[in-house]
Design a protein around this motif. Structure first.
Motif, short mmCIF file in Angstrom:
data_model
loop_
_atom_site.label_atom_id
_atom_site.label_comp_id
_atom_site.label_asym_id
_atom_site.label_seq_id
_atom_site.Cartn_x
_atom_site.Cartn_y
_atom_site.Cartn_z
N LYS A 238 0.84 -1.19 0.00
CA LYS A 238 0.00 0.00 0.00
C LYS A 238 0.87 1.25 0.00
O LYS A 238 1.99 1.23 0.51
CB LYS A 238 -0.87 0.06 1.26
N THR A 239 0.31 2.30 -0.53
CA THR A 239 0.92 3.62 -0.39
C THR A 239 0.09 4.36 0.65
O THR A 239 -1.13 4.43 0.54
CB THR A 239 0.91 4.39 -1.71
N VAL A 240 0.76 4.89 1.66
CA VAL A 240 0.09 5.61 2.73
C VAL A 240 0.73 6.99 2.86
O VAL A 240 1.84 7.22 2.39
CB VAL A 240 0.17 4.86 4.08
N ILE A 241 0.01 7.90 3.50
CA ILE A 241 0.56 9.23 3.73
C ILE A 241 0.72 9.44 5.23
O ILE A 241 -0.13 9.06 6.02
CB ILE A 241 -0.32 10.32 3.08
N CYS A 242 1.86 9.99 5.57
CA CYS A 242 2.23 10.17 6.97
C CYS A 242 2.42 11.66 7.23
O CYS A 242 3.23 12.30 6.57
CB CYS A 242 3.53 9.40 7.22
N PHE A 243 1.64 12.21 8.15
CA PHE A 243 1.75 13.63 8.47
C PHE A 243 2.63 13.83 9.70
O PHE A 243 3.26 12.90 10.19
CB PHE A 243 0.36 14.24 8.66
N ASP A 244 2.68 15.03 10.19
CA ASP A 244 3.70 15.50 11.12
C ASP A 244 3.91 14.63 12.36
O ASP A 244 5.03 14.22 12.64
CB ASP A 244 3.38 16.94 11.54
N ARG A 245 2.89 14.36 13.13
CA ARG A 245 3.07 13.66 14.40
C ARG A 245 3.67 12.26 14.21
O ARG A 245 4.62 11.89 14.89
CB ARG A 245 1.74 13.56 15.14
N ALA A 246 3.13 11.51 13.27
CA ALA A 246 3.64 10.16 13.03
C ALA A 246 5.01 10.20 12.37
O ALA A 246 5.89 9.39 12.69
CB ALA A 246 2.66 9.37 12.18
N ALA A 247 5.23 11.12 11.46
CA ALA A 247 6.52 11.22 10.77
C ALA A 247 7.64 11.61 11.73
O ALA A 247 8.78 11.17 11.58
CB ALA A 247 6.44 12.22 9.62
N THR A 248 7.32 12.43 12.72
CA THR A 248 8.34 12.84 13.69
C THR A 248 8.88 11.64 14.46
O THR A 248 10.05 11.62 14.84
CB THR A 248 7.76 13.90 14.64
#
Length: 166
Positions: free
Chosen positions: A69-79
């Motif tokens: 899968k392709t997922v998108i990761c925003f600020d909190r999880a990416a940090t």
């Protein structure tokens, strides 16, 4: 698929071609950008703040036991994965241009537990990463590993990070 799903997965690839976006540091609203993705103004029209900051928006390919899968990761999880703010990572990659290209090598095969949610926007294409937990006991965020590589290469008199074996 349910609204929320927790999966065990392997991180296959991270796309850092457009990994951050600007928001107002006071009201957190996204600052407008032109067609090239460049912010046209750092002035927030809502609160008149002139202090923008960067937040993460990262596309990642993951493999579960049943699919890729392709997922998108925003600020909190990416940090959690990067170990620093998007501003700090942006400045680090400006000083060390090859560091961004090494992120895929740093994360290659990393096992994670991710909680995925449906996107809030109906036009969005990818599932959102609500939380991420590295499963390896020796996991180090990307910035820690990249700094170690840069320090080691600088001590060898070589500023290039491409010849380093991870």
């Amino acid at each position: 698929m349910e609204a929320t799903e927790t999966v065990l997965c392997t991180l296959l690839a991270v796309d850092l071609t457009d990994y951050c976006y600007r928001v107002c540091s006071r009201c957190q609203r996204v600052l407008p950008s032109d067609n090239n993705g460049v912010t046209s103004s750092s002035l927030c029209k809502i609160c008149d703040s002139k202090e923008p900051k960067l937040l993460y928006r990262i596309l990642m390919s993951i493999a579960t036991d049943t699919s890729v899968k392709t997922v998108i990761c925003f600020d909190r999880a990416a940090t959690v994965l990067f170990g620093c703010s998007a501003d700090e990572f942006f400045h680090f990659t400006k000083l060390n241009p090859l560091a961004a290209s090494m992120v895929n090598q740093v994360f290659d095969g990393e096992m994670l537990r991710m909680t995925l949610t449906r996107p809030h926007n109906r036009n969005a294409q990818h599932m959102r990463v609500a939380s991420v937990v590295p499963l390896r006991s020796g996991f180090q965020p990307a910035i820690v590993t990249l700094r170690q590589i840069c320090i080691k290469n600088a001590s060898l008199g070589n500023c290039s990070t491409t010849n380093h074996n991870l």
